[in-house]
Design an enzyme around this catalytic site. Structure first.
Site: not given
Ligand SMILES: [Zn+2]
Length: 323
Positions: A93, A270
């Site tokens: 990421d 997240d």
């Protein structure tokens, strides 16, 4: 060099193709430790959903890159042991340099993001193109980004949103050869996505930009970052047990459902997981101050995270029963 196929992982190409065709999104959940990984895999096996295990630069530092590699291999074996082998992608990421991406590819990642969104357009193209050329030699897929999200997440931060300019997407995709593109349509990183007063709704996502991007690159996989919903009941629970998370706000699940039904085929979540874990652990500490066995707070926190992921896959992303 350890190739991801040796770990039993897959890249994102076929998953995105199916997601675009089937009008759903593949979930991308960040993980840093064993409990998060267990929750993600068991929830995705239960819902028969493909999954992207996402690792930030911060997570690599926190968990150690060698251990992460074995955790990812463990995730593949764990899903088999649970009775249903699901496709698992190990994704970097917000890779910030060519070297970080290269090193992840060598450590068994099947997909990387190179985030050049803060650079001038031509430099973003150049850096992304360099990563794509390298990654494709190893059949690793690459996510690029155009436009900048507001908010803070690990080492990525920006005060302001700059929306993706749809007139750039076609040129960017053509010049870089990326496999998917993250765009900025008003989602945001972190817990405090929008400055809203109690009772007020956050601003809606810019579906007009998304639609214009889709029109210019039909069928091309689009990615949404910063797509946590920050459920108010969980924020309230955190605050009730001593937390200070006033004014935390996220993107409504209705809007995410709508996005998942479009060319958006990867949705990053997240913060919602962080909220769930924090709420449970705070509650255990307040309710049973004598508790000192980590299994008795990590365990229930993991179970709640699993429930959240099951619900996201079924009700928001539409990825259940796709693997
Ligand atoms: Zn992001």
């Amino acid at each position: 060099m350890l190739h991801y196929k040796e770990l039993g992982l897959v890249n994102s190409r076929e998953l995105f193709k199916a997601a675009v065709k089937g009008a759903y999104a593949i979930p991308a959940f960040n993980f840093n430790n064993l409990e998060q990984m267990q929750a993600i895999i068991s929830a995705c096996v239960e819902t028969k959903s493909p999954v992207i295990l996402q690792v930030s630069k911060g997570a690599r530092k926190y968990a150690n890159q060698t251990l992460l590699q074995y955790l990812a291999k463990g995730a593949v074996e764990y899903s088999k042991e649970l009775g249903h082998a699901i496709p698992i992608v190990l994704h970097l990421d917000h890779g910030d340099t060519f070297e970080t991406c290269k090193s992840c590819i060598e450590m068994g990642f099947s997909s990387v993001m190179i985030d050049g969104s803060h650079l001038p357009y031509d430099e973003n193209v150049k850096l992304t193109r360099q990563v794509v050329e390298h990654a494709h030699k190893f059949d690793v897929t690459v996510e690029g980004e155009l436009g900048v999200l507001a908010g803070i997440e690990d080492e990525v931060s920006s005060e302001h949103t700059s929306y993706t300019r749809p007139e750039e997407v076609e040129d960017f995709v053509k010049k870089t050869g990326v496999d998917s593109l993250a765009i900025s349509i008003g989602t945001s990183h972190g817990a405090f996505k929008f400055k809203v007063k109690p009772g007020e709704l956050p601003p809606p996502l810019r579906f007009d930009i998304l639609e214009e991007c889709e029109r210019r690159i039909p069928g091309f996989p689009i990615v949404l970052h910063g797509a946590s919903s920050v459920p108010q009941d969980i924020v309230d629970e955190i605050n009730k047990y001593g937390g200070e998370m006033e004014n935390a706000a996220g993107v409504s699940e209705d809007q995410l459902r709508r996005a998942a039904g479009s060319a958006v085929c990867k949705i990053n979540i997240d913060s919602d997981g962080r909220f769930v874990l924090t709420a449970v652990i705070r509650k255990v500490f307040v309710a049973t101050p004598g508790e000192f066995d980590p299994r008795n707070y990590f365990g229930p926190a993991r179970d709640e995270l699993k429930k959240m992921i099951v619900a996201k896959n079924r009700n928001v992303l539409g990825s259940a029963d796709r693997a």
